[in-house]
Motif scaffolding. Structure first.
Motif, PDB file in Angstrom:
ATOM      1  N   SER A 148       8.597   4.766   9.925  1.00 48.39           N
ATOM      2  CA  SER A 148       7.151   4.997   9.916  1.00 48.39           C
ATOM      3  C   SER A 148       6.663   5.203   8.487  1.00 48.39           C
ATOM      4  O   SER A 148       7.334   5.849   7.674  1.00 48.39           O
ATOM      5  CB  SER A 148       6.799   6.230  10.760  1.00 48.39           C
ATOM      6  OG  SER A 148       7.067   5.984  12.120  1.00 48.39           O
ATOM      7  N   PHE A 149       5.487   4.650   8.213  1.00 44.29           N
ATOM      8  CA  PHE A 149       4.867   4.783   6.903  1.00 44.29           C
ATOM      9  C   PHE A 149       3.525   5.488   7.051  1.00 44.29           C
ATOM     10  O   PHE A 149       2.783   5.244   8.010  1.00 44.29           O
ATOM     11  CB  PHE A 149       4.645   3.403   6.267  1.00 44.29           C
ATOM     12  CG  PHE A 149       5.908   2.647   5.998  1.00 44.29           C
ATOM     13  CD1 PHE A 149       6.585   2.818   4.805  1.00 44.29           C
ATOM     14  CD2 PHE A 149       6.413   1.763   6.939  1.00 44.29           C
ATOM     15  CE1 PHE A 149       7.752   2.112   4.552  1.00 44.29           C
ATOM     16  CE2 PHE A 149       7.575   1.060   6.695  1.00 44.29           C
ATOM     17  CZ  PHE A 149       8.245   1.236   5.501  1.00 44.29           C
ATOM     18  N   THR A 150       3.234   6.368   6.112  1.00 44.83           N
ATOM     19  CA  THR A 150       1.934   7.040   6.099  1.00 44.83           C
ATOM     20  C   THR A 150       0.953   6.190   5.304  1.00 44.83           C
ATOM     21  O   THR A 150       1.186   5.900   4.128  1.00 44.83           O
ATOM     22  CB  THR A 150       2.038   8.432   5.464  1.00 44.83           C
ATOM     23  OG1 THR A 150       2.955   9.225   6.224  1.00 44.83           O
ATOM     24  CG2 THR A 150       0.670   9.119   5.444  1.00 44.83           C
ATOM     25  N   VAL A 191       0.813  -1.223   0.000  1.00 41.97           N
ATOM     26  CA  VAL A 191       0.000   0.000   0.000  1.00 41.97           C
ATOM     27  C   VAL A 191       0.843   1.268   0.000  1.00 41.97           C
ATOM     28  O   VAL A 191       0.324   2.351  -0.273  1.00 41.97           O
ATOM     29  CB  VAL A 191      -0.972   0.022   1.203  1.00 41.97           C
ATOM     30  CG1 VAL A 191      -1.889  -1.187   1.178  1.00 41.97           C
ATOM     31  CG2 VAL A 191      -0.220   0.100   2.524  1.00 41.97           C
ATOM     32  N   THR A 192       2.149   1.158   0.302  1.00 42.74           N
ATOM     33  CA  THR A 192       2.997   2.340   0.320  1.00 42.74           C
ATOM     34  C   THR A 192       3.890   2.442  -0.917  1.00 42.74           C
ATOM     35  O   THR A 192       4.680   3.382  -1.025  1.00 42.74           O
ATOM     36  CB  THR A 192       3.887   2.362   1.584  1.00 42.74           C
ATOM     37  OG1 THR A 192       4.626   1.139   1.677  1.00 42.74           O
ATOM     38  CG2 THR A 192       3.041   2.549   2.826  1.00 42.74           C
ATOM     39  N   HIS A 193       3.768   1.509  -1.845  1.00 48.16           N
ATOM     40  CA  HIS A 193       4.595   1.546  -3.054  1.00 48.16           C
ATOM     41  C   HIS A 193       3.758   1.663  -4.321  1.00 48.16           C
ATOM     42  O   HIS A 193       4.270   1.450  -5.421  1.00 48.16           O
ATOM     43  CB  HIS A 193       5.479   0.291  -3.129  1.00 48.16           C
ATOM     44  CG  HIS A 193       6.674   0.356  -2.239  1.00 48.16           C
ATOM     45  ND1 HIS A 193       6.609   0.088  -0.894  1.00 48.16           N
ATOM     46  CD2 HIS A 193       7.969   0.686  -2.492  1.00 48.16           C
ATOM     47  CE1 HIS A 193       7.807   0.231  -0.348  1.00 48.16           C
ATOM     48  NE2 HIS A 193       8.642   0.593  -1.291  1.00 48.16           N
ATOM     49  N   SER A 194       2.500   1.989  -4.175  1.00 46.86           N
ATOM     50  CA  SER A 194       1.648   2.154  -5.346  1.00 46.86           C
ATOM     51  C   SER A 194       0.582   3.193  -5.031  1.00 46.86           C
ATOM     52  O   SER A 194       0.050   3.215  -3.913  1.00 46.86           O
ATOM     53  CB  SER A 194       0.984   0.826  -5.722  1.00 46.86           C
ATOM     54  OG  SER A 194       0.072   1.010  -6.787  1.00 46.86           O
ATOM     55  N   PRO A 195       0.248   4.064  -5.995  1.00 44.40           N
ATOM     56  CA  PRO A 195      -0.786   5.077  -5.742  1.00 44.40           C
ATOM     57  C   PRO A 195      -2.203   4.525  -5.811  1.00 44.40           C
ATOM     58  O   PRO A 195      -3.163   5.233  -5.497  1.00 44.40           O
ATOM     59  CB  PRO A 195      -0.545   6.097  -6.862  1.00 44.40           C
ATOM     60  CG  PRO A 195       0.004   5.267  -7.991  1.00 44.40           C
ATOM     61  CD  PRO A 195       0.846   4.211  -7.331  1.00 44.40           C
ATOM     62  N   PHE A 206      -5.408  -6.660   9.888  1.00 43.30           N
ATOM     63  CA  PHE A 206      -5.591  -6.326   8.478  1.00 43.30           C
ATOM     64  C   PHE A 206      -6.774  -5.366   8.309  1.00 43.30           C
ATOM     65  O   PHE A 206      -6.725  -4.451   7.487  1.00 43.30           O
ATOM     66  CB  PHE A 206      -5.832  -7.591   7.656  1.00 43.30           C
ATOM     67  CG  PHE A 206      -4.586  -8.373   7.374  1.00 43.30           C
ATOM     68  CD1 PHE A 206      -3.613  -7.871   6.529  1.00 43.30           C
ATOM     69  CD2 PHE A 206      -4.375  -9.608   7.951  1.00 43.30           C
ATOM     70  CE1 PHE A 206      -2.453  -8.585   6.257  1.00 43.30           C
ATOM     71  CE2 PHE A 206      -3.212 -10.328   7.695  1.00 43.30           C
ATOM     72  CZ  PHE A 206      -2.260  -9.817   6.853  1.00 43.30           C
ATOM     73  N   ASN A 207      -7.827  -5.574   9.097  1.00 42.23           N
ATOM     74  CA  ASN A 207      -8.952  -4.645   9.063  1.00 42.23           C
ATOM     75  C   ASN A 207      -8.518  -3.260   9.520  1.00 42.23           C
ATOM     76  O   ASN A 207      -8.971  -2.247   8.990  1.00 42.23           O
ATOM     77  CB  ASN A 207     -10.089  -5.168   9.946  1.00 42.23           C
ATOM     78  CG  ASN A 207     -10.771  -6.392   9.356  1.00 42.23           C
ATOM     79  OD1 ASN A 207     -11.662  -6.277   8.537  1.00 42.23           O
ATOM     80  ND2 ASN A 207     -10.334  -7.575   9.771  1.00 42.23           N
ATOM     81  N   ASP A 208      -7.632  -3.198  10.514  1.00 46.94           N
ATOM     82  CA  ASP A 208      -7.132  -1.898  10.986  1.00 46.94           C
ATOM     83  C   ASP A 208      -6.373  -1.178   9.876  1.00 46.94           C
ATOM     84  O   ASP A 208      -6.536   0.035   9.690  1.00 46.94           O
ATOM     85  CB  ASP A 208      -6.214  -2.092  12.194  1.00 46.94           C
ATOM     86  CG  ASP A 208      -6.955  -2.595  13.421  1.00 46.94           C
ATOM     87  OD1 ASP A 208      -8.182  -2.381  13.488  1.00 46.94           O
ATOM     88  OD2 ASP A 208      -6.316  -3.201  14.302  1.00 46.94           O
ATOM     89  N   VAL A 209      -5.536  -1.905   9.143  1.00 51.64           N
ATOM     90  CA  VAL A 209      -4.775  -1.290   8.057  1.00 51.64           C
ATOM     91  C   VAL A 209      -5.709  -0.744   6.988  1.00 51.64           C
ATOM     92  O   VAL A 209      -5.517   0.362   6.469  1.00 51.64           O
ATOM     93  CB  VAL A 209      -3.783  -2.300   7.445  1.00 51.64           C
ATOM     94  CG1 VAL A 209      -3.123  -1.723   6.193  1.00 51.64           C
ATOM     95  CG2 VAL A 209      -2.713  -2.667   8.466  1.00 51.64           C
ATOM     96  N   ILE A 210      -6.755  -1.496   6.654  1.00 45.68           N
ATOM     97  CA  ILE A 210      -7.712  -1.044   5.646  1.00 45.68           C
ATOM     98  C   ILE A 210      -8.437   0.217   6.126  1.00 45.68           C
ATOM     99  O   ILE A 210      -8.669   1.150   5.343  1.00 45.68           O
ATOM    100  CB  ILE A 210      -8.702  -2.174   5.311  1.00 45.68           C
ATOM    101  CG1 ILE A 210      -7.966  -3.301   4.577  1.00 45.68           C
ATOM    102  CG2 ILE A 210      -9.858  -1.665   4.452  1.00 45.68           C
ATOM    103  CD1 ILE A 210      -8.787  -4.552   4.358  1.00 45.68           C
ATOM    104  N   CYS A 211      -8.777   0.273   7.413  1.00 42.58           N
ATOM    105  CA  CYS A 211      -9.381   1.483   7.970  1.00 42.58           C
ATOM    106  C   CYS A 211      -8.424   2.664   7.847  1.00 42.58           C
ATOM    107  O   CYS A 211      -8.823   3.783   7.486  1.00 42.58           O
ATOM    108  CB  CYS A 211      -9.748   1.273   9.436  1.00 42.58           C
ATOM    109  SG  CYS A 211     -11.156   0.191   9.717  1.00 42.58           S
ATOM    110  N   HIS A 212      -7.133   2.424   8.153  1.00 40.20           N
ATOM    111  CA  HIS A 212      -6.142   3.498   8.075  1.00 40.20           C
ATOM    112  C   HIS A 212      -5.972   3.992   6.636  1.00 40.20           C
ATOM    113  O   HIS A 212      -5.701   5.182   6.420  1.00 40.20           O
ATOM    114  CB  HIS A 212      -4.795   3.000   8.605  1.00 40.20           C
ATOM    115  CG  HIS A 212      -4.805   2.685  10.076  1.00 40.20           C
ATOM    116  ND1 HIS A 212      -5.638   3.329  10.970  1.00 40.20           N
ATOM    117  CD2 HIS A 212      -4.075   1.797  10.801  1.00 40.20           C
ATOM    118  CE1 HIS A 212      -5.421   2.845  12.178  1.00 40.20           C
ATOM    119  NE2 HIS A 212      -4.493   1.921  12.108  1.00 40.20           N
ATOM    120  N   LEU A 213      -6.122   3.101   5.660  1.00 42.50           N
ATOM    121  CA  LEU A 213      -6.016   3.523   4.272  1.00 42.50           C
ATOM    122  C   LEU A 213      -7.074   4.557   3.927  1.00 42.50           C
ATOM    123  O   LEU A 213      -6.839   5.473   3.135  1.00 42.50           O
ATOM    124  CB  LEU A 213      -6.168   2.317   3.337  1.00 42.50           C
ATOM    125  CG  LEU A 213      -4.981   1.355   3.241  1.00 42.50           C
ATOM    126  CD1 LEU A 213      -5.346   0.176   2.349  1.00 42.50           C
ATOM    127  CD2 LEU A 213      -3.760   2.060   2.700  1.00 42.50           C
TER     128      LEU A 213
END
Length: 284
Positions: free
Chosen positions: A88-90, A38-42, A62-69
């Motif tokens: 850290s990754f945004t 998710v951090t290497h593609s727009p 994984f659900n948390d990451v999708i929410c953060h997206l």
């Protein structure tokens, strides 16, 4: 729906951005791999994610990451082979997923997702995916120019924004709903945008009622006696009445005691708002 070409719209968008044909990806199985993706593609397209086990409690992150997206977050990871160093990754990105069944078990994920149901393709109207992608590539300069024009209009919409022209919000995603209304006001499509958000709320309510056992139980309880709407009820009384209702319907209630039911009720207050439930503990 299997065989409906549900991942094709996302792959057409990938072709537009990349300038070449790109296939949808499989859902990564490790958190680090998901963060890398998710951090290497727009723009991301994950296919058949209902097979990724998102409903398994061990994969709740994984659900948390999708929410953060959807809403943005900083995600720290320890650098490999380093004792106390991290990077850290945004997390904020565009994501399209496809699935034959709804893969998201949590209300926080559900309300950040816009669902589109895709019907099976009709053979007589079927267009090969390769031709669709080639059409996108052939018209890519004009389509990108349209993107630039629409981006300019979004900026103009926000510069000319009048807060008195925004309708009442109907969703829990008020920031994004506000953004869409600002754009719709500029385009003159406020009524259509209101219809879209009403449909979103209806779909969210339907979905969360299907996948959340607490919402399902309380929906049955409300349906048994319509006069219950607007009543104040304690968690213990609610448990007793729902337990009796499930016994009457010969269904198994996953909550076996009033205490566990009460704890689950408190954890699900947000999704229960779709049924009109309110928490009045501060008023007692």
């Amino acid at each position: 729906m299997e065989g409906s070409g549900k991942s094709t719209p996302g792959e057409l968008q990938l072709a537009l951005i990349a300038g070449r044909a790109k296939d949808a990806q499989a859902m990564p199985r490790e958190t680090g791999d998901l963060i890398a993706a998710v951090t290497h593609s727009p723009y991301l397209v994950f296919d058949n994610i209902d097979r990724a086990g998102l409903d398994d409690k061990r994969n709740a992150h994984f659900n948390d990451v999708i929410c953060h997206l959807a809403t943005g977050a900083e995600f720290p990871l320890r650098i490999l082979f380093k004792t106390n160093e991290k990077v850290s990754f945004t997390l904020r990105n565009h994501l399209i997923t496809s699935a034959c069944t709804n893969p998201f078990p949590y209300s926080d994920t559900q309300r950040r997702v816009i669902q589109f149901e895709v019907a099976p393709a009709v053979a007589a109207n079927l267009v090969p995916k390769e031709k669709l992608i080639q059409d996108v590539l052939d018209h890519r300069p004009e389509m990108l120019a349209e993107y630039i024009l629409r981006t300019q209009n979004i900026l103009r919409a926000h510069l000319s924004f009048d807060k008195n022209t925004i309708p009442t919000y109907v969703s829990a995603m008020t920031e994004y709903e506000h953004y869409t209304y600002v754009c719709a006001r500029f385009d003159g499509t406020i009524p259509e945008m209101q219809d879209a958000w009403s449909a979103y709320v209806d779909k969210y309510t339907e979905t969360i009622s299907e996948v959340n056992p607490m919402v399902f139980a309380l929906r049955l309880w409300l349906g048994q006696d319509r006069s219950r709407a607007g009543q104040w009820v304690s968690p213990t009384q609610l448990f007793v009445e729902i337990q009796a209702l499930f016994a009457l319907l010969k269904q198994k209630l996953i909550y076996t005691a009033a205490n566990s039911f009460s704890r689950a009720l408190m954890k699900n207050l947000k999704p229960l708002t779709c049924l009109g439930f309110e928490d009045h503990r501060s008023n007692t």
